[in-house]
Scaffold this motif. Structure first.
Motif, short mmCIF file in Angstrom:
data_model
loop_
_atom_site.label_atom_id
_atom_site.label_comp_id
_atom_site.label_asym_id
_atom_site.label_seq_id
_atom_site.Cartn_x
_atom_site.Cartn_y
_atom_site.Cartn_z
N THR A 149 -0.01 -3.51 -13.18
CA THR A 149 0.81 -3.19 -14.36
C THR A 149 0.46 -1.81 -14.90
OG1 THR A 149 1.02 -5.54 -14.91
CG2 THR A 149 1.45 -3.97 -16.68
N ALA A 150 -0.82 -1.48 -14.90
CA ALA A 150 -1.25 -0.16 -15.38
C ALA A 150 -0.70 0.94 -14.49
CB ALA A 150 -2.77 -0.09 -15.45
N VAL A 151 -0.66 0.71 -13.17
CA VAL A 151 -0.10 1.70 -12.25
C VAL A 151 1.37 1.94 -12.59
CG1 VAL A 151 0.48 2.20 -9.83
CG2 VAL A 151 -1.75 1.20 -10.40
N VAL A 152 2.13 0.87 -12.77
CA VAL A 152 3.56 0.99 -13.09
C VAL A 152 3.74 1.64 -14.46
CG1 VAL A 152 5.66 -0.34 -13.61
CG2 VAL A 152 4.26 -0.93 -11.62
N ARG A 153 2.98 1.18 -15.43
CA ARG A 153 3.09 1.72 -16.78
C ARG A 153 2.79 3.23 -16.79
NH1 ARG A 153 -0.09 2.66 -21.15
NH2 ARG A 153 0.82 2.23 -23.18
N ASN A 154 1.75 3.65 -16.09
CA ASN A 154 1.41 5.08 -16.06
C ASN A 154 2.51 5.90 -15.39
OD1 ASN A 154 -0.99 4.62 -17.38
ND2 ASN A 154 -2.20 4.50 -15.50
N ARG A 155 3.10 5.37 -14.32
CA ARG A 155 4.23 6.07 -13.67
C ARG A 155 5.42 6.17 -14.63
NH1 ARG A 155 2.83 8.80 -9.01
NH2 ARG A 155 1.28 7.53 -7.99
N ALA A 156 5.70 5.08 -15.33
CA ALA A 156 6.82 5.08 -16.28
C ALA A 156 6.58 6.09 -17.40
CB ALA A 156 7.05 3.69 -16.85
N LEU A 157 5.35 6.14 -17.91
CA LEU A 157 5.03 7.11 -18.96
C LEU A 157 5.15 8.53 -18.44
CD1 LEU A 157 2.04 5.30 -20.70
CD2 LEU A 157 4.41 5.50 -21.51
N ASP A 158 4.79 8.77 -17.19
CA ASP A 158 4.98 10.10 -16.59
C ASP A 158 6.46 10.47 -16.57
OD1 ASP A 158 2.26 10.35 -16.13
OD2 ASP A 158 2.39 9.81 -14.00
N VAL A 159 7.31 9.52 -16.22
CA VAL A 159 8.75 9.77 -16.20
C VAL A 159 9.26 10.06 -17.61
CG1 VAL A 159 11.01 8.67 -15.82
CG2 VAL A 159 9.21 8.49 -14.08
N VAL A 213 10.49 4.21 -10.43
CA VAL A 213 9.09 4.09 -10.84
C VAL A 213 8.39 2.99 -10.04
CG1 VAL A 213 7.64 3.22 -12.74
CG2 VAL A 213 9.22 5.11 -13.13
N LEU A 214 9.06 1.87 -9.85
CA LEU A 214 8.48 0.77 -9.09
C LEU A 214 8.18 1.20 -7.66
CD1 LEU A 214 7.69 -2.26 -9.21
CD2 LEU A 214 9.96 -2.75 -8.31
N GLN A 215 9.12 1.93 -7.05
CA GLN A 215 8.91 2.41 -5.69
C GLN A 215 7.73 3.38 -5.64
OE1 GLN A 215 12.36 4.27 -3.96
NE2 GLN A 215 11.31 4.74 -2.06
N ASP A 216 7.66 4.32 -6.58
CA ASP A 216 6.54 5.26 -6.63
C ASP A 216 5.22 4.54 -6.86
OD1 ASP A 216 8.28 7.36 -6.28
OD2 ASP A 216 8.27 7.98 -8.39
N ALA A 217 5.24 3.54 -7.74
CA ALA A 217 4.02 2.80 -8.04
C ALA A 217 3.51 2.06 -6.81
CB ALA A 217 4.26 1.82 -9.19
N PHE A 218 4.42 1.44 -6.06
CA PHE A 218 3.97 0.73 -4.86
C PHE A 218 3.51 1.70 -3.77
CE2 PHE A 218 5.41 -3.26 -6.63
CZ PHE A 218 4.51 -4.15 -6.07
N ALA A 219 4.10 2.88 -3.71
CA ALA A 219 3.60 3.90 -2.77
C ALA A 219 2.16 4.27 -3.17
CB ALA A 219 4.49 5.13 -2.78
N SER A 220 1.94 4.39 -4.45
CA SER A 220 0.59 4.69 -4.95
C SER A 220 -0.37 3.54 -4.63
CB SER A 220 0.64 4.94 -6.45
OG SER A 220 -0.64 5.19 -6.95
N VAL A 221 0.08 2.31 -4.80
CA VAL A 221 -0.75 1.15 -4.48
C VAL A 221 -1.12 1.16 -3.00
CG1 VAL A 221 -0.74 -1.38 -4.27
CG2 VAL A 221 0.05 -0.29 -6.38
N TRP A 222 -0.17 1.50 -2.15
CA TRP A 222 -0.44 1.57 -0.71
C TRP A 222 -1.58 2.55 -0.42
CZ3 TRP A 222 0.17 -0.85 3.69
CH2 TRP A 222 0.01 -0.17 4.90
#
Length: 190
Positions: free
Chosen positions: A77-87, A50-59
């Motif tokens: 944090t919202a980007v990471v949280r949303n990715r985690a909730l998707d998972v 999730v962290l890797q996906d979130a940082f790709a999204s941030v990029w």
């Protein structure tokens, strides 16, 4: 602790595709953001993904950050949280689909060992969640708000103070008192 102005500058440079700024942003924020993902997912392998996906999204989406809408760490944090909730949603759907065939479930459990709780474990988790909800409902507004922002959004003391527009000393007191009340309440219900 994170300097919001520094993170904001890094996000602005990332929006311009500055790889050095992206690395600095990652090095600065990844440990705290990994903690957010771990609290939600409770599995390190999923949290790291999730962290890797979130940082790709941030990029790709750093240019969508607006300083007037939120603090930079809150946005990350919202980007990471949303990715985690998707998972979590995907895992829930996957489990539901796998329950369609009982033979597959029995083979899967035998082959890999199911780590999910059984019926009694689920009942205990539900009871714990109800106890926790009752205890949280008994906590006053600022203390409850601080606890929620710290836990669900992973905000530090200084970020909480900035978000709430309150002195950092008040935020620390609210958190400490809120945690004390929560602990005492949970001990009484146990």
């Amino acid at each position: 602790m994170h300097d919001p102005a520094q993170i904001e500058r890094l996000l602005a440079r990332v929006a311009l595709r500055d790889r050095v700024a992206f690395r600095q942003l990652y090095d600065s924020c990844a440990p705290q953001l990994l903690g957010v993902a771990l609290r939600l997912l409770r599995r390190r392998d999923l949290a790291e993904d999730v962290l890797q996906d979130a940082f790709a999204s941030v990029w790709h989406r750093a240019d969508s950050y607006r300083a007037d809408a939120s603090q930079p760490m809150t946005w990350l944090t919202a980007v990471v949280r949303n990715r985690a909730l998707d998972v979590l949603r995907a895992e829930s759907v996957r489990r539901t689909e796998s329950l369609d065939d009982d033979d597959e479930v029995e083979q899967g459990v035998a082959a890999i060992g199911d780590e999910r709780p059984g019926p009694l474990g689920l009942l205990e988790q539900a009871a714990d969640a109800l106890h926790l909800r009752r205890c949280i409902d008994d906590i006053d507004g600022p203390q409850r708000q601080c606890l929620a922002l710290a836990y669900y959004h992973g905000l530090s003391h200084s970020e909480l103070a900035a978000h709430l527009g309150s002195p950092i000393g008040s935020v620390k007191v609210w958190l400490r008192r809120g945690l004390d009340k929560l602990r005492r309440c949970m001990e009484q219900l146990a």
